[in-house]
Design a protein around this motif. Structure first.
Motif, PDB file in Angstrom:
ATOM      1  N   GLU A  42       0.932  -1.275  -0.179  1.00  0.00           N
ATOM      2  CA  GLU A  42       0.089  -0.210  -0.042  1.00  0.00           C
ATOM      3  C   GLU A  42       0.868   1.163   0.095  1.00  0.00           C
ATOM      4  O   GLU A  42       0.607   2.445   0.088  1.00  0.00           O
ATOM      5  CB  GLU A  42      -0.945   0.004   1.277  1.00  0.00           C
ATOM      6  CG  GLU A  42      -1.896  -1.107   1.246  1.00  0.00           C
ATOM      7  CD  GLU A  42      -2.949  -1.116   2.332  1.00  0.00           C
ATOM      8  OE1 GLU A  42      -2.303  -0.877   3.501  1.00  0.00           O
ATOM      9  OE2 GLU A  42      -3.929  -1.720   2.310  1.00  0.00           O
ATOM     10  N   SER A  43       2.041   1.170  -0.172  1.00  0.00           N
ATOM     11  CA  SER A  43       2.884   2.567  -0.137  1.00  0.00           C
ATOM     12  C   SER A  43       2.884   3.522  -1.123  1.00  0.00           C
ATOM     13  O   SER A  43       3.404   4.546  -1.054  1.00  0.00           O
ATOM     14  CB  SER A  43       4.525   1.817  -0.181  1.00  0.00           C
ATOM     15  OG  SER A  43       4.849   1.222  -1.434  1.00  0.00           O
ATOM     16  N   MET A  44       1.981   3.175  -2.431  1.00  0.00           N
ATOM     17  CA  MET A  44       1.755   4.268  -3.472  1.00  0.00           C
ATOM     18  C   MET A  44       0.249   4.531  -3.260  1.00  0.00           C
ATOM     19  O   MET A  44      -0.007   5.257  -4.313  1.00  0.00           O
ATOM     20  CB  MET A  44       2.287   3.685  -4.667  1.00  0.00           C
ATOM     21  CG  MET A  44       3.811   3.921  -4.817  1.00  0.00           C
ATOM     22  SD  MET A  44       4.493   5.505  -4.995  1.00  0.00           S
ATOM     23  CE  MET A  44       3.530   6.134  -6.558  1.00  0.00           C
ATOM     24  N   GLN A  45      -0.613   4.424  -2.390  1.00  0.00           N
ATOM     25  CA  GLN A  45      -2.035   4.887  -2.255  1.00  0.00           C
ATOM     26  C   GLN A  45      -1.962   6.297  -2.035  1.00  0.00           C
ATOM     27  O   GLN A  45      -1.036   6.773  -1.419  1.00  0.00           O
ATOM     28  CB  GLN A  45      -2.704   4.089  -0.815  1.00  0.00           C
ATOM     29  CG  GLN A  45      -2.685   2.711  -0.964  1.00  0.00           C
ATOM     30  CD  GLN A  45      -3.574   2.266   0.058  1.00  0.00           C
ATOM     31  OE1 GLN A  45      -2.969   2.453   1.507  1.00  0.00           O
ATOM     32  NE2 GLN A  45      -4.750   1.470  -0.033  1.00  0.00           N
ATOM     33  N   PRO A  46      -2.745   6.908  -2.732  1.00  0.00           N
ATOM     34  CA  PRO A  46      -3.826   6.443  -3.325  1.00  0.00           C
ATOM     35  C   PRO A  46      -3.796   6.333  -4.710  1.00  0.00           C
ATOM     36  O   PRO A  46      -4.694   5.855  -5.449  1.00  0.00           O
ATOM     37  CB  PRO A  46      -4.988   7.426  -2.932  1.00  0.00           C
ATOM     38  CG  PRO A  46      -4.278   8.741  -2.933  1.00  0.00           C
ATOM     39  CD  PRO A  46      -2.661   8.417  -2.421  1.00  0.00           C
ATOM     40  N   SER A  47      -2.443   6.711  -5.092  1.00  0.00           N
ATOM     41  CA  SER A  47      -2.474   6.401  -6.808  1.00  0.00           C
ATOM     42  C   SER A  47      -2.551   4.961  -7.311  1.00  0.00           C
ATOM     43  O   SER A  47      -3.086   4.816  -8.339  1.00  0.00           O
ATOM     44  CB  SER A  47      -1.068   7.082  -7.192  1.00  0.00           C
ATOM     45  OG  SER A  47      -0.927   8.388  -6.783  1.00  0.00           O
ATOM     46  N   LEU A  48      -2.010   4.038  -6.415  1.00  0.00           N
ATOM     47  CA  LEU A  48      -1.852   2.648  -6.819  1.00  0.00           C
ATOM     48  C   LEU A  48      -2.371   1.917  -5.583  1.00  0.00           C
ATOM     49  O   LEU A  48      -1.853   1.894  -4.517  1.00  0.00           O
ATOM     50  CB  LEU A  48      -0.489   2.135  -7.258  1.00  0.00           C
ATOM     51  CG  LEU A  48       0.102   2.940  -8.581  1.00  0.00           C
ATOM     52  CD1 LEU A  48       1.708   2.739  -8.488  1.00  0.00           C
ATOM     53  CD2 LEU A  48      -0.605   2.701  -9.645  1.00  0.00           C
TER      54      LEU A  48
END
Length: 250
Positions: A42-48
């Motif tokens: 989940e390190s790139m939320q909310p983009s990924l």
């Protein structure tokens, strides 16, 4: 009868040539042009989101030792600097890179925050670039179910604006997390400084166990968009359920 057999053989050969042509084009694209990467955290939320499949352009910056096709990069001499026809990532680009500090090495995906010569600092959760606070605008407070624990996490959604008016979304759960005070650090030549968009849930250049300053020769390519996603969430009152990332820019 012979004429029918000959026609059938011609049709079979035409089909074989068509399939072979499609296979050759596909192999060329995935070997020289693009690759798909799975998002495991989940390190790139909310983009990924976890389960996203991201299209990565292997030629966006030229080719590095890790993006050259067919493993050619690993056969080249040690005195080669690891790049061909190279131009550097920009602030705000989402890049896939090889983290050789891990054992075994693995690919990570983060956003480029600092380039050569930049001074990076984080104070109480706020990002500072070359002594200036990077603007961030409040969007909303969100709660969502964390993967894989399914615990409910509450975070603040901001829009952050890097130089050049490059906007992206970030999450901050709080402004006193372990990585919310960092630096200042100057980005060395031949490296970039990377951070995850989910700032309190990212093992990035700030973290003692993270990748540190990422050498440019370790960059595999630039992430362009979400091809498709296996992420599934059920709609629940008061909880955010992500939608609409497929085929949008990062």
């Amino acid at each position: 009868m012979k004429r029918l057999a000959g026609r059938a053989a011609d049709e079979i050969m035409e089909t074989v040539r068509f399939v072979a042509g499609v296979a050759a084009v596909w192999l060329g694209l995935v070997t020289f042009g693009f690759a798909a990467f799975h998002i495991p955290s989940e390190s790139m939320q909310p983009s990924l989101e976890v389960g996203d499949r991201v299209l990565v352009s292997k030629w966006a910056y030229g080719y590095s030792v890790h993006s050259l096709p067919l493993g050619i990069g690993y056969l080249l001499p040690d005195n080669w600097d690891g790049r061909i026809a190279w131009h550097n990532p920009r602030r705000g680009d989402v890049v896939v890179f090889r983290d050789e500090r891990q054992s075994p090495p693995r690919n990570l995906i983060k956003r480029v925050i600092g380039i050569e010569g930049d001074v990076i600092e984080v104070r109480e959760g706020r990002l500072y670039l070359n002594g200036e606070a990077v603007p961030r605008m409040f969007e909303e407070v969100r709660s969502y179910r964390e993967h894989p624990s399914q615990q409910v996490v509450t975070t603040t959604h901001y829009t952050e604006v890097l130089p050049g008016d490059r906007e992206h979304s970030i999450y901050e759960q709080r402004d006193n997390a372990p990585l919310d005070n960092y630096g200042p650090v100057t980005v060395r030549p031949g490296t970039v400084f990377v951070m995850g968009d989910n700032r309190d849930a990212s093992n990035d250049s700030r973290a003692p166990s993270g990748p540190g300053l990422v050498p440019l020769e370790n960059v595999v390519g630039r992430a362009e968009t979400v091809l498709f996603t296996l992420e599934r969430c059920r709609r629940e009152d008061g909880l955010y359920c992500p939608r609409g990332r497929v085929w949008r820019g990062l």
